[in-house]
Design a protein around this motif. Structure first.
Motif, mmCIF file in Angstrom:
data_model
loop_
_atom_site.group_PDB
_atom_site.id
_atom_site.type_symbol
_atom_site.label_atom_id
_atom_site.label_comp_id
_atom_site.label_asym_id
_atom_site.label_seq_id
_atom_site.Cartn_x
_atom_site.Cartn_y
_atom_site.Cartn_z
ATOM 1 N N ARG A 47 31.333 144.725 22.859
ATOM 2 C CA ARG A 47 31.751 143.330 22.817
ATOM 3 C C ARG A 47 30.583 142.397 22.525
ATOM 4 O O ARG A 47 29.415 142.744 22.736
ATOM 5 N N SER A 48 30.907 141.203 22.096
ATOM 6 C CA SER A 48 29.898 140.194 21.791
ATOM 7 C C SER A 48 29.001 139.957 22.990
ATOM 8 O O SER A 48 29.469 139.846 24.110
ATOM 9 N N GLY A 49 27.697 139.913 22.766
ATOM 10 C CA GLY A 49 26.773 139.658 23.860
ATOM 11 C C GLY A 49 26.253 140.927 24.501
ATOM 12 O O GLY A 49 25.289 140.890 25.252
ATOM 13 N N GLN A 50 26.862 142.089 24.219
ATOM 14 C CA GLN A 50 26.390 143.328 24.818
ATOM 15 C C GLN A 50 25.287 143.903 23.953
ATOM 16 O O GLN A 50 25.347 143.853 22.736
ATOM 17 N N SER A 105 31.253 144.114 17.877
ATOM 18 C CA SER A 105 31.605 142.716 17.605
ATOM 19 C C SER A 105 30.415 141.883 17.154
ATOM 20 O O SER A 105 29.264 142.220 17.421
#
Lengths: 272, 256
Positions: free
Chosen positions: B158-161, B177
């Motif tokens: 996911r975004s930010g990971q 993402s």
């Protein structure tokens, strides 16, 4: 078995508070005992949308800090007796919330209510973290545009890592609610299509709520749109979404612009 | 947009292995520290400036103040660079919270098998002629055999990971993402859409490759050489590609 449901999004202004109020009211009308908690400390809106702004005496922060009992802070809705809300503080900020305090409140609420809806603030900071921390179910509210989708993706990543359920190794039940969907703009390619959003976010779709002036009207009247005008398109979408949450299998149809014969003749924009 | 017009500095991220000495205090603490002092006085130069990892597993129960233990080691001029054997949370408030985390749990057992005995020289030996430590490459070869060479992620990133795996390849069964990043010691394989950043070859260098089903990445890099979406153009966007390093330039070629 009570359920804690968090309505979150990451991005601001996509319709979290509207969704919390509308879904809450729809669930309550279906016979469930529902309480909606406003976690947006300092920028509270839920009380306005529910029409309870003149009856707020004690709030979430008062209860967390022990200045008031939960029963003193809960405000029962005048229209549906199985619906209540717990407002946020307007004068404090999110640092006043503690995990133990929120845990205690939610445990107490689990005894009294079937659904505890946590209206999350925007962002990924403490307020949003507190709102999602104890959730059993999550509804991720997204507009079909790219910044909202990216922020929702971030929030989904946090739902999978920063909640109690995730820390215990369980997978949190997540649903996607597409709001402010404009079918004409989607057809013209100005908005992301439903399939595109689902391809990026990859969580099951709960419903599609069309863009509508009815939402603003209801909000100005201090009434959730599902109570104010249950026949309107957004209200019908929310009522169906509530039924899906309760386990009913209803097919999701993307709202299409419906123009009746009269409006086609007289050329006015259709009243959704 | 031509690549000549963008004269940006190259980001070079490399990995390297060093041998650290593991010091594991035992209870009761006072006699152990006395024994340590005696050993250090006999081999004065040996510990000087060597990176030390403190393993507190043997003394972390029984009301032991872990911060005081680390302070005691530091006051003897031991350069503590890492901590293992205890939960990092136990150090909060001591001033030692910022020590890097090393092995935990399963990883620790594998590393314990790969640890090598170090013979500390006895009295009156000058620091220069201290124990011949084998080259770092051999040590990492031992350590590597105990650990898997690829990291498999069977969900969307996911975004930010940020997924960092220096010991080998990263394989993602799902999409990556926008706003997420994968940093691999070896190659990167994405059985889905790659929308974020993929940085490969931190350890294996220029032989690493990046594979994906749909190239929509924000940035791809192999061994420090990087490219952004505007470089490979529209005809590769959204296609299944493999990316390799070809004489200091990234080559993006279709997979089918």
């Amino acid at each position: 078995m009570s359920k804690v449901l968090v309505v979150t999004s990451g991005k601001g202004g996509v319709g979290k508070t509207t969704t919390s109020a509308s879904l809450g009211a729809a669930l309550a009308k279906a016979g469930q005992n529902v309480v909606i908690i406003d976690f947006d400390v300092g920028l509270r809106n839920l009380d306005l949308v529910m029409g309870a702004e003149r009856r707020v005496v004690f709030d979430l922060v008062n209860v967390v800090q022990g200045d008031a009992k939960l029963a003193q802070a809960l405000i029962r809705d005048k229209r549906i007796e199985t619906l209540s809300m717990l407002p946020a503080s307007q004068t404090r900020d999110k640092d006043a919330l503690t995990e133990e305090g929120v845990d205690r409140i939610i445990s107490e609420l689990r005894d009294k209510f079937d659904w505890i809806i946590c209206d999350s603030p925007a962002g990924i900071e403490k307020g949003a973290m507190m709102a999602m921390r104890f959730a059993d179910v999550a509804v991720v509210v997204t507009n079909p545009e790219i910044s909202s989708v990216r922020d929702s993706d971030r929030i989904i990543g946090m739902l999978d890592s920063k909640t109690r359920q995730a820390e215990n190794g369980a997978k949190l039940e997540k649903h996607l609610l597409l709001t402010r969907f404009d079918p004409a703009r989607a057809a013209r390619g100005e908005m992301l299509k439903v399939e595109d959003v689902l391809e990026i976010l990859a969580i099951p779709l709960l419903g599609i709520v069309p863009e509508s002036a009815e939402v603003l009207t209801a909000s100005n009247l201090g009434c959730p749109v599902t109570l104010n005008n249950p026949e309107s398109a957004p209200a019908r979408a929310y009522i169906e979404a509530a039924r899906r949450l309760l386990g009913e299998k209803i097919e999701i149809t993307a709202p299409v612009e419906r123009r009746g014969l009269m409006s086609r003749i007289f050329g006015r924009k259709a009243m959704a | 947009m031509s690549s000549e017009s963008l004269k940006l500095p190259k980001i070079l991220i490399r990995g390297r292995s060093f041998m650290a000495l593991i010091v594991a205090p035992e209870a009761p603490l006072e006699p152990w520290l006395a024994a340590l002092d005696e050993q250090m006085s006999r081999s004065a130069g040996f510990f000087a400036d060597r990176p030390i990892v403190a393993n507190l597993a043997a003394i972390h129960d029984a009301n032991q103040n872990l911060g005081a233990v680390l302070d005691a080691l530091a006051s003897r001029d031991l350069r503590i660079v890492g901590l293992e054997g205890v939960d990092h949370a136990l150090l909060s408030g001591t001033g030692w919270e910022r020590l890097p985390k090393l092995a935990q749990g399963r990883e620790m057992r594998a590393q314990a098998m790969a640890d090598r005995e170090v013979i500390v020289p006895g009295a009156a030996e000058p620091a220069e002629s201290a124990v011949e430590l084998e080259p770092a490459a051999a040590a990492t070869a031992d350590a590597k055999s105990a650990r898997p060479a690829s990291l498999l992620i069977d969900r969307a990133v996911r975004s930010g990971q940020s997924i960092v795996f220096e010991d080998g390849d990263i394989i993602v069964v799902g999409s990556v993402s926008s706003g997420a990043e994968l940093i691999a010691g070896g190659s990167i394989h994405v059985y889905g859409s790659l929308r974020g950043r993929a940085i490969a070859g931190i350890r294996t260098g220029g032989t690493a490759r990046i594979f994906c089903r749909k190239l929509m990445a924000e940035l791809i890099a192999i061994d420090g050489i990087y490219d952004m979406a505007e470089h490979w153009g529209d005809n590769r966007h959204g296609c299944a590609v493999q990316v390799e390093l070809d004489a200091d330039r990234l080559k993006v070629s279709p997979l089918e």
